[in-house]
Structures are given as structure tokens and as C-alpha cells.
Design a protein around this motif. Structure first.
Motif, PDB file in Angstrom:
ATOM      1  N   LEU A   1      -0.237  13.336  21.048  1.00 25.88           N
ATOM      2  CA  LEU A   1       0.138  14.406  20.124  1.00 25.88           C
ATOM      3  C   LEU A   1      -0.972  14.754  19.133  1.00 25.88           C
ATOM      4  CD1 LEU A   1       3.792  13.276  19.286  1.00 25.88           C
ATOM      5  CD2 LEU A   1       3.065  15.104  20.847  1.00 25.88           C
TER       6      LEU A   1
ATOM      7  N   ARG B   1       0.719  20.477  14.619  1.00 21.05           N
ATOM      8  CA  ARG B   1       2.154  20.305  14.396  1.00 21.05           C
ATOM      9  C   ARG B   1       2.741  21.368  13.484  1.00 21.05           C
ATOM     10  NH1 ARG B   1       3.308  13.883  14.251  1.00 21.05           N
ATOM     11  NH2 ARG B   1       1.815  13.292  15.853  1.00 21.05           N
ATOM     12  N   THR B   2       1.928  21.944  12.613  1.00 24.59           N
ATOM     13  CA  THR B   2       2.455  22.917  11.657  1.00 24.59           C
ATOM     14  C   THR B   2       2.952  24.183  12.328  1.00 24.59           C
ATOM     15  OG1 THR B   2       0.306  23.933  11.225  1.00 24.59           O
ATOM     16  CG2 THR B   2       0.933  22.043   9.843  1.00 24.59           C
TER      17      THR B   2
ATOM     18  N   SER C   1       7.281  23.021  17.285  1.00 20.74           N
ATOM     19  CA  SER C   1       8.536  22.297  17.132  1.00 20.74           C
ATOM     20  C   SER C   1       8.543  21.161  18.137  1.00 20.74           C
ATOM     21  CB  SER C   1       9.723  23.227  17.379  1.00 20.74           C
ATOM     22  OG  SER C   1       9.823  24.181  16.347  1.00 20.74           O
ATOM     23  N   LEU C   2       9.390  20.169  17.888  1.00 19.30           N
ATOM     24  CA  LEU C   2       9.433  18.977  18.727  1.00 19.30           C
ATOM     25  C   LEU C   2      10.847  18.743  19.232  1.00 19.30           C
ATOM     26  CD1 LEU C   2       8.169  16.290  19.810  1.00 19.30           C
ATOM     27  CD2 LEU C   2       8.775  15.288  17.588  1.00 19.30           C
TER      28      LEU C   2
ATOM     29  N   PHE D   1       5.971  18.331  12.226  1.00 16.47           N
ATOM     30  CA  PHE D   1       6.418  19.420  13.096  1.00 16.47           C
ATOM     31  C   PHE D   1       7.290  20.391  12.307  1.00 16.47           C
ATOM     32  CE2 PHE D   1       5.273  16.393  16.402  1.00 16.47           C
ATOM     33  CZ  PHE D   1       4.685  17.227  17.347  1.00 16.47           C
TER      34      PHE D   1
ATOM     35  N   PRO E   1       6.177  24.246   8.008  1.00 17.70           N
ATOM     36  CA  PRO E   1       6.434  22.880   8.452  1.00 17.70           C
ATOM     37  C   PRO E   1       7.379  22.161   7.501  1.00 17.70           C
ATOM     38  CG  PRO E   1       4.273  23.034   7.464  1.00 17.70           C
ATOM     39  CD  PRO E   1       4.824  24.447   7.528  1.00 17.70           C
TER      40      PRO E   1
END
Length: 136
Positions: free
Chosen positions: A47, A52-53, A56-57, A87, A135
Motif C-alpha cells: 500500500l 491514500r488521500t 477508499s479502502l 484513506f 481524507p
């Protein structure tokens, strides 16, 4: 989705167009706390290149063997937090009520909001609605 990691315990796939990362846990049990730490570090490394900003996860833990012994919980808290923090939105796909209760407890312990459901379509709709610039 492009697969970026596959091992006996996890599959990590990324869809940049959909701004979605999917981590799927297999039914393979861990042999030791050291193995848990190693496999979770592999997920975290997979990852690392992801922004991540703007993503989505989705965590799919339906197949994961049930486990909540104190050593397991202690080993996974730090790793779990490192894997999901940052995320835009996080959703967890569960199979059982016990799984949902455990994830709710994780929410309280690590302060990371997660939508929890056994309905994949519901979770995907929630994640798709996430504004990527905000985020959590």
C-alpha cells in the motif's frame, strides 16, 4: 483492478480509476504471531505507493478465521492501524455478526471510522460516494 500483492493470507488490488483499494483476507490461518506481523507488513508495503488521500479502502474479511485472543489483538492493533489510516473512507465486508462486533471494537480502539456490512454493494456505493479530497 490491478493486483499488487498476493500471498497465502492476503490479496491487495488497486483500481486507480475507481479510487479503490481492496484488501481481501483468505481463510488460511496464521501459524504464529511472527507470521501475522510479516504478512501484515507485506500488505503495508504493497500500500506504500498508494496516495491514500484520494483513495477508499475495502477490507473483505469474510473468509478470515475467527480469532480474538489477546496476543493476536496486540500484534494486529499497530499493524491494522498502519494499514488503514489515511484513506478517504474505509469499509469492512464481514460475514458474521461476531465479525461486525470485532470490527466495531477496532473502531473504538484505533479511532478509524469504518463502515461495516455484509452487503458488498452497499459498501461499494458508500466508498464510491467518498470525496477523494477529504481524507479521514
Amino acid at each position: 483492478m490491478r493486483e499488487v500483492l498476493r500471498n497465502a493470507h492476503f490479496v491487495v488490488a488497486v483500481d486507480h480509476a475507481a479510487r479503490l483499494v481492496r484488501v481481501t483476507r483468505s481463510a488460511e490461518p496464521f501459524d504464529s504471531i511472527e507470521q501475522i506481523e510479516q504478512k501484515c507488513r507485506e500488505v503495508i508495503a504493497a500500500l506504500a505507493p498508494v496516495d491514500r488521500t484520494v483513495m477508499s479502502l475495502l477490507l473483505d474479511i469474510r473468509a478470515a478465521p475467527g480469532r480474538n485472543d489477546p496476543k493476536f489483538e496486540e500484534a494486529t492493533l499497530r499493524l491494522r492501524t498502519a494499514a488503514v489510516r489515511g484513506f478517504g473512507r474505509v469499509a469492512v465486508l464481514v460475514q458474521t455478526t461476531a465479525g461486525a462486533l470485532q470490527v466495531r471494537r477496532h473502531n473504538r480502539e484505533d479511532g478509524i471510522d469504518r463502515m461495516i456490512s455484509d452487503d458488498e454493494r452497499e459498501l461499494l456505493a458508500y466508498l464510491a460516494a467518498a470525496p477523494p479530497w477529504r481524507p479521514r
